[in-house]
Design an enzyme around this catalytic site. Sequence first.
Site, PDB file in Angstrom:
ATOM      1  N   SER A   1      49.344  40.124  36.437  1.00  8.02           N
ATOM      2  CA  SER A   1      48.376  39.064  36.812  1.00  8.02           C
ATOM      3  C   SER A   1      49.320  37.710  37.180  1.00  8.02           C
ATOM      4  O   SER A   1      50.280  37.689  36.067  1.00  8.02           O
ATOM      5  CB  SER A   1      47.386  38.766  35.933  1.00  8.02           C
ATOM      6  OG  SER A   1      46.652  37.610  36.210  1.00  8.02           O
TER       7      SER A   1
ATOM      8  N   TYR B   1      43.107  38.121  27.526  1.00  7.85           N
ATOM      9  CA  TYR B   1      43.631  38.526  28.970  1.00  7.85           C
ATOM     10  C   TYR B   1      45.073  37.920  29.104  1.00  7.85           C
ATOM     11  O   TYR B   1      46.091  38.554  29.602  1.00  7.85           O
ATOM     12  CB  TYR B   1      42.848  37.773  29.990  1.00  7.85           C
ATOM     13  CG  TYR B   1      42.953  38.476  31.362  1.00  7.85           C
ATOM     14  CD1 TYR B   1      42.472  39.621  31.917  1.00  7.85           C
ATOM     15  CD2 TYR B   1      43.908  37.846  32.280  1.00  7.85           C
ATOM     16  CE1 TYR B   1      42.446  40.107  33.262  1.00  7.85           C
ATOM     17  CE2 TYR B   1      43.971  38.111  33.607  1.00  7.85           C
ATOM     18  CZ  TYR B   1      43.570  39.390  33.953  1.00  7.85           C
ATOM     19  OH  TYR B   1      43.843  39.969  35.415  1.00  7.85           O
TER      20      TYR B   1
HETATM   21  P1  NAD Z   1      38.039  46.048  38.886  1.00  7.55           P
HETATM   22  O1  NAD Z   1      36.900  45.809  37.922  1.00  7.55           O
HETATM   23  O2  NAD Z   1      37.488  46.515  40.244  1.00  7.55           O
HETATM   24  O3  NAD Z   1      38.788  47.554  38.407  1.00  7.55           O
HETATM   25  C1  NAD Z   1      38.843  47.737  37.047  1.00  7.55           C
HETATM   26  C2  NAD Z   1      39.091  49.219  36.784  1.00  7.55           C
HETATM   27  O4  NAD Z   1      39.351  49.547  35.536  1.00  7.55           O
HETATM   28  C3  NAD Z   1      37.998  50.142  37.199  1.00  7.55           C
HETATM   29  O5  NAD Z   1      38.211  51.204  37.886  1.00  7.55           O
HETATM   30  C4  NAD Z   1      37.355  50.406  35.875  1.00  7.55           C
HETATM   31  O6  NAD Z   1      36.599  51.369  35.888  1.00  7.55           O
HETATM   32  C5  NAD Z   1      38.574  50.337  35.083  1.00  7.55           C
HETATM   33  N1  NAD Z   1      38.359  50.401  33.532  1.00  7.55           N
HETATM   34  C6  NAD Z   1      37.763  49.315  32.808  1.00  7.55           C
HETATM   35  N2  NAD Z   1      37.816  49.765  31.619  1.00  7.55           N
HETATM   36  C7  NAD Z   1      38.003  50.895  31.496  1.00  7.55           C
HETATM   37  C8  NAD Z   1      38.523  51.589  30.435  1.00  7.55           C
HETATM   38  N3  NAD Z   1      38.087  51.598  29.083  1.00  7.55           N
HETATM   39  N4  NAD Z   1      38.887  53.010  30.600  1.00  7.55           N
HETATM   40  C9  NAD Z   1      39.503  53.251  31.975  1.00  7.55           C
HETATM   41  N5  NAD Z   1      39.153  52.581  32.896  1.00  7.55           N
HETATM   42  C10 NAD Z   1      38.675  51.339  32.778  1.00  7.55           C
HETATM   43  O7  NAD Z   1      38.899  45.124  38.700  1.00  7.55           O
HETATM   44  P2  NAD Z   1      40.206  44.678  39.781  1.00  7.55           P
HETATM   45  O8  NAD Z   1      40.013  43.425  40.189  1.00  7.55           O
HETATM   46  O9  NAD Z   1      40.582  45.856  40.697  1.00  7.55           O
HETATM   47  O10 NAD Z   1      41.301  44.969  38.319  1.00  7.55           O
HETATM   48  C11 NAD Z   1      42.369  45.688  38.555  1.00  7.55           C
HETATM   49  C12 NAD Z   1      43.674  45.154  37.659  1.00  7.55           C
HETATM   50  O11 NAD Z   1      44.241  44.142  38.532  1.00  7.55           O
HETATM   51  C13 NAD Z   1      43.322  44.806  36.446  1.00  7.55           C
HETATM   52  O12 NAD Z   1      44.443  45.141  35.374  1.00  7.55           O
HETATM   53  C14 NAD Z   1      43.199  43.162  36.614  1.00  7.55           C
HETATM   54  O13 NAD Z   1      43.360  42.394  35.274  1.00  7.55           O
HETATM   55  C15 NAD Z   1      44.287  42.924  37.717  1.00  7.55           C
HETATM   56  N6  NAD Z   1      44.164  41.716  38.419  1.00  7.55           N
HETATM   57  C16 NAD Z   1      43.115  41.580  39.274  1.00  7.55           C
HETATM   58  C17 NAD Z   1      42.805  40.257  39.934  1.00  7.55           C
HETATM   59  C18 NAD Z   1      41.584  39.855  40.585  1.00  7.55           C
HETATM   60  O14 NAD Z   1      41.539  38.756  41.084  1.00  7.55           O
HETATM   61  N7  NAD Z   1      40.867  40.820  40.985  1.00  7.55           N
HETATM   62  C19 NAD Z   1      43.837  39.484  39.866  1.00  7.55           C
HETATM   63  C20 NAD Z   1      45.015  39.552  38.860  1.00  7.55           C
HETATM   64  C21 NAD Z   1      45.138  40.789  38.201  1.00  7.55           C
END
Ligand code: NAD
Length: 261
Positions: free
Chosen positions: A143, A156
């Site tokens: 991130s 985080y």
């Molecule tokens: P999201 O909530 O759409 O997806 C998160 C995924 O993680 C889901 O499939 C969820 O089921 C899974 N998950 C959560 N807890 C879990 C557990 N205990 N066991 C197994 N799976 C689990 O979110 P996203 O935005 O797609 O985020 C995905 C990654 O990208 C994360 O690591 C997040 O920190 C990172 N990220 C997101 C953003 C953003 O703006 N959306 C920005 C930077 C980084």
Amino acid sequence: MNLKSKTAVVTGSTSGIGLAIARAFAKEGASIVINGLGAPDEIEKARAGIESEFGVKAVYSPADMTKPDQIEEMVRLGETTFGSVDILVNNAGIQFVSPIEDFPVEKWDQIIAINLNSAFHSIRAAVPGMKARKWGRIINTASAHSLVASPYKAAYVAAKHGITGLTKTVALELATHGITVNCISPGYVWTPLVEKQIPDTMKARGLTKEQVINDVMLEAQPTKQFVTVDQVAALAVFLSSDAASQITGANLSMDGGWTAK
Ligand code: NAD
């Protein structure tokens, strides 16, 4: 690019960035292990959709990323079903926002477990097979918060900074084994998670949708545009190509200029 002989395990791929990455690898012909939480029928729809749209095999691992033994089982599921785990994407992640003195201890532990420790456990389980085959790609979704901080996101930011340290260390250990280890650091990505926050934020702050997007969410992002899940997925696919074989130990930003400031 052709990933037909490869298997990709993508954690947290039942929605958002992870699902886009899993689908992008499937489009290149890879066999897929999806993982994550959610309603069983939705997960089955995502899994079956990958198979029918891209003509590849996809299996679902219900591994909870807070459970080391289940994480190892997820890697073994890929190996026993498809013969190998060649690409490992550590993507599962959650967020929690709170001042440090009120930060619930269990939320700290949960975020460190899901956003950081799970990557250690999955890498540990997948590396022997990658070493034996002399090829591997490990990609960690970090991130912008792996490089800079924001207040109230202690767990985080700590976990994401930790992911870059883990990435660099393992990259050095595996540099002569044909295995690259990198992280992708997105800024705000347009995912269902982000989209769902807009109506609540409009209400809470008395703002229009445009104000929420531009003055709250994209305040940090100079381009004033969201990153898309498909852009993140395209970088993951590139990192898995032979053209990227000399990219290792890197933290690749995709944040509309956020961390250039
Ligand atoms: P999201 O909530 O759409 O997806 C998160 C995924 O993680 C889901 O499939 C969820 O089921 C899974 N998950 C959560 N807890 C879990 C557990 N205990 N066991 C197994 N799976 C689990 O979110 P996203 O935005 O797609 O985020 C995905 C990654 O990208 C994360 O690591 C997040 O920190 C990172 N990220 C997101 C953003 C953003 O703006 N959306 C920005 C930077 C980084």
